[in-house]
Design an enzyme around this catalytic site. Structure first.
Site, PDB file in Angstrom:
ATOM      1  N   LYS A 148      58.716 -36.468 -46.786  1.00 20.69           N
ATOM      2  CA  LYS A 148      57.495 -36.832 -47.502  1.00 20.69           C
ATOM      3  C   LYS A 148      56.298 -36.183 -46.819  1.00 20.69           C
ATOM      4  O   LYS A 148      56.276 -36.044 -45.611  1.00 20.69           O
ATOM      5  CB  LYS A 148      57.285 -38.348 -47.463  1.00 20.69           C
ATOM      6  CG  LYS A 148      58.390 -39.136 -48.109  1.00 20.69           C
ATOM      7  CD  LYS A 148      58.147 -39.331 -49.570  1.00 20.69           C
ATOM      8  CE  LYS A 148      59.238 -40.206 -50.170  1.00 20.69           C
ATOM      9  NZ  LYS A 148      59.337 -40.095 -51.597  1.00 20.69           N
ATOM     10  N   THR A 149      55.324 -35.824 -47.602  1.00 22.69           N
ATOM     11  CA  THR A 149      54.044 -35.408 -47.045  1.00 22.69           C
ATOM     12  C   THR A 149      52.982 -36.222 -47.755  1.00 22.69           C
ATOM     13  O   THR A 149      53.304 -37.050 -48.594  1.00 22.69           O
ATOM     14  CB  THR A 149      53.752 -33.914 -47.300  1.00 22.69           C
ATOM     15  OG1 THR A 149      53.615 -33.714 -48.704  1.00 22.69           O
ATOM     16  CG2 THR A 149      54.859 -33.043 -46.767  1.00 22.69           C
ATOM     17  N   HIS A 181      65.087 -32.953 -53.706  1.00 21.97           N
ATOM     18  CA  HIS A 181      64.088 -32.787 -52.659  1.00 21.97           C
ATOM     19  C   HIS A 181      64.814 -32.564 -51.337  1.00 21.97           C
ATOM     20  O   HIS A 181      66.042 -32.662 -51.282  1.00 21.97           O
ATOM     21  CB  HIS A 181      63.105 -33.955 -52.611  1.00 21.97           C
ATOM     22  CG  HIS A 181      63.741 -35.297 -52.453  1.00 21.97           C
ATOM     23  ND1 HIS A 181      64.287 -35.726 -51.267  1.00 21.97           N
ATOM     24  CD2 HIS A 181      63.931 -36.296 -53.341  1.00 21.97           C
ATOM     25  CE1 HIS A 181      64.781 -36.932 -51.432  1.00 21.97           C
ATOM     26  NE2 HIS A 181      64.591 -37.304 -52.676  1.00 21.97           N
ATOM     27  N   HIS A 211      67.727 -34.596 -50.119  1.00 23.67           N
ATOM     28  CA  HIS A 211      69.035 -34.470 -50.758  1.00 23.67           C
ATOM     29  C   HIS A 211      69.903 -33.404 -50.105  1.00 23.67           C
ATOM     30  O   HIS A 211      71.110 -33.365 -50.338  1.00 23.67           O
ATOM     31  CB  HIS A 211      68.877 -34.008 -52.222  1.00 23.67           C
ATOM     32  CG  HIS A 211      68.397 -35.063 -53.157  1.00 23.67           C
ATOM     33  ND1 HIS A 211      67.194 -34.970 -53.799  1.00 23.67           N
ATOM     34  CD2 HIS A 211      68.966 -36.221 -53.566  1.00 23.67           C
ATOM     35  CE1 HIS A 211      67.045 -36.033 -54.587  1.00 23.67           C
ATOM     36  NE2 HIS A 211      68.095 -36.807 -54.446  1.00 23.67           N
ATOM     37  N   LYS A 252      67.612 -49.382 -51.627  1.00 22.12           N
ATOM     38  CA  LYS A 252      66.484 -49.650 -52.525  1.00 22.12           C
ATOM     39  C   LYS A 252      66.010 -51.076 -52.287  1.00 22.12           C
ATOM     40  O   LYS A 252      66.817 -51.983 -52.147  1.00 22.12           O
ATOM     41  CB  LYS A 252      66.910 -49.500 -53.987  1.00 22.12           C
ATOM     42  CG  LYS A 252      67.480 -48.142 -54.331  1.00 22.12           C
ATOM     43  CD  LYS A 252      66.423 -47.055 -54.216  1.00 22.12           C
ATOM     44  CE  LYS A 252      66.990 -45.693 -54.560  1.00 22.12           C
ATOM     45  NZ  LYS A 252      68.229 -45.393 -53.801  1.00 22.12           N
ATOM     46  N   ASP A 259      74.185 -44.444 -46.082  1.00 21.81           N
ATOM     47  CA  ASP A 259      73.968 -45.586 -46.962  1.00 21.81           C
ATOM     48  C   ASP A 259      75.026 -45.663 -48.059  1.00 21.81           C
ATOM     49  O   ASP A 259      75.104 -46.643 -48.787  1.00 21.81           O
ATOM     50  CB  ASP A 259      72.561 -45.530 -47.578  1.00 21.81           C
ATOM     51  CG  ASP A 259      72.326 -44.258 -48.370  1.00 21.81           C
ATOM     52  OD1 ASP A 259      73.070 -43.282 -48.174  1.00 21.81           O
ATOM     53  OD2 ASP A 259      71.396 -44.245 -49.210  1.00 21.81           O
ATOM     54  N   GLN A 262      81.119 -46.260 -58.820  1.00 24.90           N
ATOM     55  CA  GLN A 262      81.303 -45.152 -57.899  1.00 24.90           C
ATOM     56  C   GLN A 262      82.743 -45.115 -57.390  1.00 24.90           C
ATOM     57  O   GLN A 262      83.308 -44.048 -57.174  1.00 24.90           O
ATOM     58  CB  GLN A 262      80.322 -45.257 -56.729  1.00 24.90           C
ATOM     59  CG  GLN A 262      80.279 -43.969 -55.919  1.00 24.90           C
ATOM     60  CD  GLN A 262      79.110 -43.918 -54.938  1.00 24.90           C
ATOM     61  OE1 GLN A 262      78.050 -44.458 -55.214  1.00 24.90           O
ATOM     62  NE2 GLN A 262      79.321 -43.270 -53.820  1.00 24.90           N
ATOM     63  N   THR A 269      68.036 -38.676 -60.673  1.00 26.62           N
ATOM     64  CA  THR A 269      66.934 -39.516 -61.146  1.00 26.62           C
ATOM     65  C   THR A 269      65.650 -38.719 -61.307  1.00 26.62           C
ATOM     66  O   THR A 269      64.690 -39.199 -61.887  1.00 26.62           O
ATOM     67  CB  THR A 269      66.680 -40.698 -60.196  1.00 26.62           C
ATOM     68  OG1 THR A 269      66.798 -40.225 -58.851  1.00 26.62           O
ATOM     69  CG2 THR A 269      67.688 -41.777 -60.413  1.00 26.62           C
ATOM     70  N   ARG A 286      65.975 -50.800 -59.823  1.00 27.85           N
ATOM     71  CA  ARG A 286      65.732 -49.442 -60.274  1.00 27.85           C
ATOM     72  C   ARG A 286      65.308 -49.415 -61.737  1.00 27.85           C
ATOM     73  O   ARG A 286      65.783 -50.204 -62.549  1.00 27.85           O
ATOM     74  CB  ARG A 286      67.048 -48.668 -60.115  1.00 27.85           C
ATOM     75  CG  ARG A 286      67.011 -47.228 -60.380  1.00 27.85           C
ATOM     76  CD  ARG A 286      66.329 -46.471 -59.286  1.00 27.85           C
ATOM     77  NE  ARG A 286      67.127 -46.224 -58.116  1.00 27.85           N
ATOM     78  CZ  ARG A 286      68.137 -45.358 -58.067  1.00 27.85           C
ATOM     79  NH1 ARG A 286      68.530 -44.729 -59.124  1.00 27.85           N
ATOM     80  NH2 ARG A 286      68.759 -45.144 -56.944  1.00 27.85           N
ATOM     81  N   LYS A 315      59.143 -41.589 -42.912  1.00 33.43           N
ATOM     82  CA  LYS A 315      60.274 -41.171 -43.732  1.00 33.43           C
ATOM     83  C   LYS A 315      60.360 -39.651 -43.807  1.00 33.43           C
ATOM     84  O   LYS A 315      59.348 -38.982 -44.034  1.00 33.43           O
ATOM     85  CB  LYS A 315      60.083 -41.738 -45.138  1.00 33.43           C
ATOM     86  CG  LYS A 315      61.382 -42.077 -45.826  1.00 33.43           C
ATOM     87  CD  LYS A 315      61.107 -42.850 -47.092  1.00 33.43           C
ATOM     88  CE  LYS A 315      62.393 -43.028 -47.891  1.00 33.43           C
ATOM     89  NZ  LYS A 315      62.168 -43.703 -49.155  1.00 33.43           N
TER      90      LYS A 315
END
Length: 426
Positions: free
Chosen positions: A234-235, A45, A48, A82, A196, A175, A40, A86, A231
């Site tokens: 993240k920053t 990041h 992943h 989510k 998940d 999937q 996506t 999306r 989370k």
RNA sequence: GGGCAGUUACCCAAGUGGCCAAAGGGGGCUGACUGUAAAUCAGCUGGCAGACGCCUUCGGAGGUUCGAAUCCUUCACUGCCCA
């Protein structure tokens, strides 16, 4: 390294859940194992990487890893985890993303080894060929709506106000079909993923059993949590990407270095290939000399070198030392340019500093240190703004050419560690 | 298609004609302390001026009123119930 892949993963705290028989399967045969990822964005990041690094661990034990880009499923959107529907991406966007991510994967998986080289496939290659009626007959027939509704990913969304569309509801079937396809074409018998993904993966296992009478397996990794409850990955400035254009090696290094004490040992197990002894040593160091942050440093070094290379690591360390070590006023222009290479920067024409100069308030906004002049004033009043590492007390001050180090650079800083370099352009 | 409830700032959430740039909480930013930590404490948290003040914002549009987040009309979206 233990001789058993499953034990190794378990020791690292990577086993969240699995279908009975997985340990035996991994011990008994060299399997083809796949893990999907969402294209996506045009970069992976740090979030992943756990499943992908886990894939690399399995590869080291002789198994064959397959990374599956969700080019087709990415066009649908996985409802798992989510909270809202999306946005759908176009086919072109996704193809571009996959091509970019491919480069990053090469840092994690070995595509070159002769015996069990990693592979990258894109599920768009088979999903886009599907025809609706055939799909409903061949695949949809094997699932009851009751079964699908029972999945957590669906349940949580139905309980929420937003609900979910039929499109997202159908995601798990696609999937599941992926797994069947890879089972058929590549003999893939194990699918891994974040916890998940459990529902989606087991749907595939179910499908394979029903239509082929075969036994396929599922194994999922824990969600990466942080001790402070926020989370992971993240920053303040957003996600931590592997793409050096999006997250500079310096910031990448800093991200890992800033890991919470309570998380760092776990992360060493998740992300690095350090041995049990090495990690035990770092753990002891943390207990005795927490202020030295040896495990943090080891983690940051290892990750930065693996993703960005040794040169980038050296620079990131150098910059960190200069920025947090102290004195920058004695540095030469060349040193400054080098140290701040990775730090956010902006160019400023020299004329804007001529005469009385430019109000600092304006400069802070122009350089992107703060979003607005009000914010700039507030920050100065709070004592949070530094000009060339000296705290600013006068909110009305102006910056002129005299402030430029070596006539070329102005170092702005907000708070403890947010630097911005202003290059004065003549 | 019908009925009911709802839509407020980054998020949750109060506010039901002026005292509202809008309570409270969360988050975020900054400072002190420290190990570039955690915990703790303090300040700040729409924009422009920073002195008075001005401007934009309470789902969208229009209206009533001296004055609206608050009342009316209409549209959109969400949820629940009925068809």
């Amino acid at each position: 390294m233990p001789d058993n892949a499953f034990d190794e993963l378990q020791w690292r705290g990577l086993i969240f859940d699995y279908i009975e028989g997985v340990p035996e399967l991994l011990a008994r045969e060299k399997v083809t194992v796949y893990n999907g990822f969402d294209p996506t964005g045009d970069s992976l990041h740090v979030g992943h990487t756990v499943p992908l690094i886990a894939l690399a661990r399995l590869q080291r034990f002789g198994h064959t890893p397959v990374a599956v880009a969700g080019g087709g499923t990415g066009m649908i959107g996985d409802p798992s985890g989510k909270s809202a529907e999306r946005n759908l991406l176009t086919r072109e966007q996704i193809e571009y993303n996959v091509s970019r991510i491919k480069v990053q994967l090469a840092h994690l998986l070995d595509f070159e080894v002769k015996s069990n080289p990693a592979r990258l496939v894109n599920n768009a290659d088979w999903l886009l060929k599907l025809n609706l009626v055939d799909f409903l007959r061949d695949i949809g027939k094997h699932f009851t709506v009751n079964y699908m509704l029972a999945k957590d990913s669906v349940k949580t969304r139905i309980d929420r106000e937003e609900g979910l569309s039929f499109t997202e509801f159908s995601y798990m079937l696609l999937q599941a079909y992926d797994y069947l396809h890879l089972y058929d074409t590549m003999g893939c018998k194990l699918q891994t993923g974040g916890s998940d993904q459990w529902g989606n993966i087991t749907a595939g296992v179910e499908l394979i059993r029903r239509v082929r009478g075969g036994q396929a397996y599922a194994m999922v990794y824990p969600l990466i949590t942080k001790a402070d409850g926020t989370k992971f990955g993240k920053t303040e400035s957003g996600s931590v990407w592997l793409d050096p254009e999006k997250t500079s090696p310096y910031r990448f290094y800093q991200f890992w270095l800033n890991t919470d004490d309570r998380d760092v040992i776990r992360y060493l197990k998740f992300f690095t290939f350090f041995t049990r002894d090495e990690i035990a040593g770092l753990e002891a160091s943390l207990a005795e000399h927490p202020e030295q942050r040896a495990p943090h440093r080891a983690l940051a070094r290892d990750m930065t070198a693996r993703i960005h290379g040794e040169t980038a690591l050296a620079r990131a360390e150098q910059a960190s030392q200069a920025l947090f070590g102290g004195e920058i006023s004695g540095l030469s222009a060349a040193e400054i340019a080098d140290i701040f290479a990775d730090v956010p920067s902006c160019d400023l024409p020299a004329e804007r500093l001529s005469g009385p100069g430019m109000p600092l308030i304006d400069l802070l906004v122009t350089a992107g240190v703060v979003p607005s002049k009000s914010e700039a004033r507030r920050s100065i009043a709070d004592g949070g703004i530094y000009l060339n590492n000296v705290r600013v007390s006068d909110g009305a001050m102006s910056v002129s050419v005299e402030h430029a180090l070596e006539g070329q650079f102005i170092v702005l800083r907000k708070g403890r560690k947010n630097y911005t370099l202003v290059r004065v352009i003549r």
